[in-house]
Design a protein around this motif. Structure first.
Motif, PDB file in Angstrom:
ATOM      1  N   GLY A   1       0.816  -1.207   0.000  1.00  0.00           N
ATOM      2  CA  GLY A   1       0.000   0.000   0.000  1.00  0.00           C
ATOM      3  C   GLY A   1       0.849   1.257   0.000  1.00  0.00           C
ATOM      4  N   GLN A   2       1.910   1.249   0.799  1.00  0.00           N
ATOM      5  CA  GLN A   2       2.796   2.407   0.849  1.00  0.00           C
ATOM      6  C   GLN A   2       3.527   2.603  -0.480  1.00  0.00           C
ATOM      7  OE1 GLN A   2       4.334   0.877   4.797  1.00  0.00           O
ATOM      8  NE2 GLN A   2       4.744   3.055   5.068  1.00  0.00           N
ATOM      9  N   ALA A   3       3.971   1.507  -1.086  1.00  0.00           N
ATOM     10  CA  ALA A   3       4.691   1.605  -2.352  1.00  0.00           C
ATOM     11  C   ALA A   3       3.806   2.175  -3.453  1.00  0.00           C
ATOM     12  CB  ALA A   3       5.224   0.234  -2.767  1.00  0.00           C
TER      13      ALA A   3
ATOM     14  N   ALA B   1       6.776  10.595   6.416  1.00  0.00           N
ATOM     15  CA  ALA B   1       5.786  10.039   7.333  1.00  0.00           C
ATOM     16  C   ALA B   1       5.618   8.544   7.089  1.00  0.00           C
ATOM     17  CB  ALA B   1       4.448  10.756   7.160  1.00  0.00           C
ATOM     18  N   SER B   2       5.630   8.142   5.814  1.00  0.00           N
ATOM     19  CA  SER B   2       5.482   6.731   5.465  1.00  0.00           C
ATOM     20  C   SER B   2       6.640   5.909   6.009  1.00  0.00           C
ATOM     21  CB  SER B   2       5.397   6.587   3.943  1.00  0.00           C
ATOM     22  OG  SER B   2       5.211   5.232   3.564  1.00  0.00           O
TER      23      SER B   2
ATOM     24  N   ALA C   1      -1.427   2.600   2.544  1.00  0.00           N
ATOM     25  CA  ALA C   1      -1.654   3.646   1.547  1.00  0.00           C
ATOM     26  C   ALA C   1      -1.995   4.970   2.224  1.00  0.00           C
ATOM     27  CB  ALA C   1      -2.774   3.221   0.597  1.00  0.00           C
ATOM     28  N   GLY C   2      -2.794   4.900   3.285  1.00  0.00           N
ATOM     29  CA  GLY C   2      -3.148   6.112   4.011  1.00  0.00           C
ATOM     30  C   GLY C   2      -1.937   6.782   4.628  1.00  0.00           C
ATOM     31  N   ALA C   3      -1.030   5.980   5.194  1.00  0.00           N
ATOM     32  CA  ALA C   3       0.198   6.543   5.770  1.00  0.00           C
ATOM     33  C   ALA C   3       1.046   7.205   4.697  1.00  0.00           C
ATOM     34  CB  ALA C   3       0.989   5.451   6.476  1.00  0.00           C
ATOM     35  N   ALA C   4       1.112   6.579   3.524  1.00  0.00           N
ATOM     36  CA  ALA C   4       1.942   7.116   2.448  1.00  0.00           C
ATOM     37  C   ALA C   4       1.385   8.411   1.885  1.00  0.00           C
ATOM     38  CB  ALA C   4       2.090   6.076   1.340  1.00  0.00           C
ATOM     39  N   LEU C   5       0.092   8.626   2.007  1.00  0.00           N
ATOM     40  CA  LEU C   5      -0.501   9.869   1.512  1.00  0.00           C
ATOM     41  C   LEU C   5       0.031  11.087   2.263  1.00  0.00           C
ATOM     42  CD1 LEU C   5      -4.219   8.811   0.961  1.00  0.00           C
ATOM     43  CD2 LEU C   5      -2.561   9.446  -0.804  1.00  0.00           C
ATOM     44  N   LEU C   6       0.561  10.863   3.464  1.00  0.00           N
ATOM     45  CA  LEU C   6       1.102  11.955   4.266  1.00  0.00           C
ATOM     46  C   LEU C   6       2.512  12.342   3.841  1.00  0.00           C
ATOM     47  CD1 LEU C   6      -0.132  10.768   7.786  1.00  0.00           C
ATOM     48  CD2 LEU C   6      -1.195  12.461   6.271  1.00  0.00           C
TER      49      LEU C   6
END
Length: 211
Positions: A69-71, A133-134, A124-129
């Motif tokens: 999700g982060q990637a 932050a991710s 994915a939500g963390a990466a949006l920041l």
């Protein structure tokens, strides 16, 4: 795959998800201490080991989902590649836990699709920041996983040397993932977010132990 090719990135993410949840896990490295004889366990010891390794299997699946999700949302290619490399390492861990569950005549958690979907969305939500932050989220996740593995190493039956060897290698590699994320500029999440992460992990581990 990058943000300029969203369809390709989405297709790749879907492919990774289907492989992680539905396909037998495969390892690119030997299973720790695979050549050693498996120690006999009593029925009670086998049940304890199987439940703990089921939790670890679910945790490794969730870790892959977080990284995937982060990637998908990562802003820089360097961050994306770091996350996907960590996910490949987690894939080895997943295969090791899956093999050990088979040896223990047990099975993975029936809730694995839920763990993957939920973790993917969280990642994915963390990466949006943003990437910092991710990466901080990765470092905090791995810090909490280290504590979780320490607890399992304490709870494993003394005679289950095979499971112990697997968890010890996993622990060392999780620490390395967290250190790499912090060194790459990760910013630790706020205390409230860290506490929420711990509560969410307890729900997952408590359910996976039995289901």
């Amino acid at each position: 795959m990058g943000p300029d090719r969203p369809l390709d990135s989405a297709i790749a993410a879907l492919d990774r998800a289907l492989r992680a949840v539905l396909a037998p896990a495969r390892t690119s490295r030997p299973i720790p201490h695979e050549d050693e004889a498996v120690q006999p366990l009593s029925e009670a010891e086998r049940g304890t080991s199987a439940a703990l390794m089921r939790v670890n299997h679910a945790g490794e699946l969730a870790a892959q989902a977080l990284y995937h999700g982060q990637a998908l949302v990562a802003r820089s290619q360097a961050t994306r590649e770091m996350l996907l490399a960590a996910a490949r390492s987690e894939s080895d861990h997943l295969a090791w836990c899956e093999r050990r569950l088979t040896e223990l005549a047990s099975r993975p958690s029936l809730l694995n699709p839920l763990w993957y979907a939920g973790s993917f969305l969280i990642g994915a939500g963390a990466a949006l920041l943003g990437d910092r932050a991710s990466l901080g989220f990765v470092a905090e996740t791995e810090r909490q996983v280290e504590g979780h593995l320490d607890e399992h190493l304490d709870r494993l039956p003394a005679s289950d040397t095979r499971s112990r060897a697997i968890l010890e290698v996993m622990r060392a590699e999780e620490i390395a993932h967290g250190a790499a994320a912090a060194a790459a500029g990760g910013v630790r999440p706020p205390a409230a977010v860290c506490a929420l992460m711990r509560r969410t992990a307890r729900i997952m581990t408590g359910s996976a132990y039995w289901i």
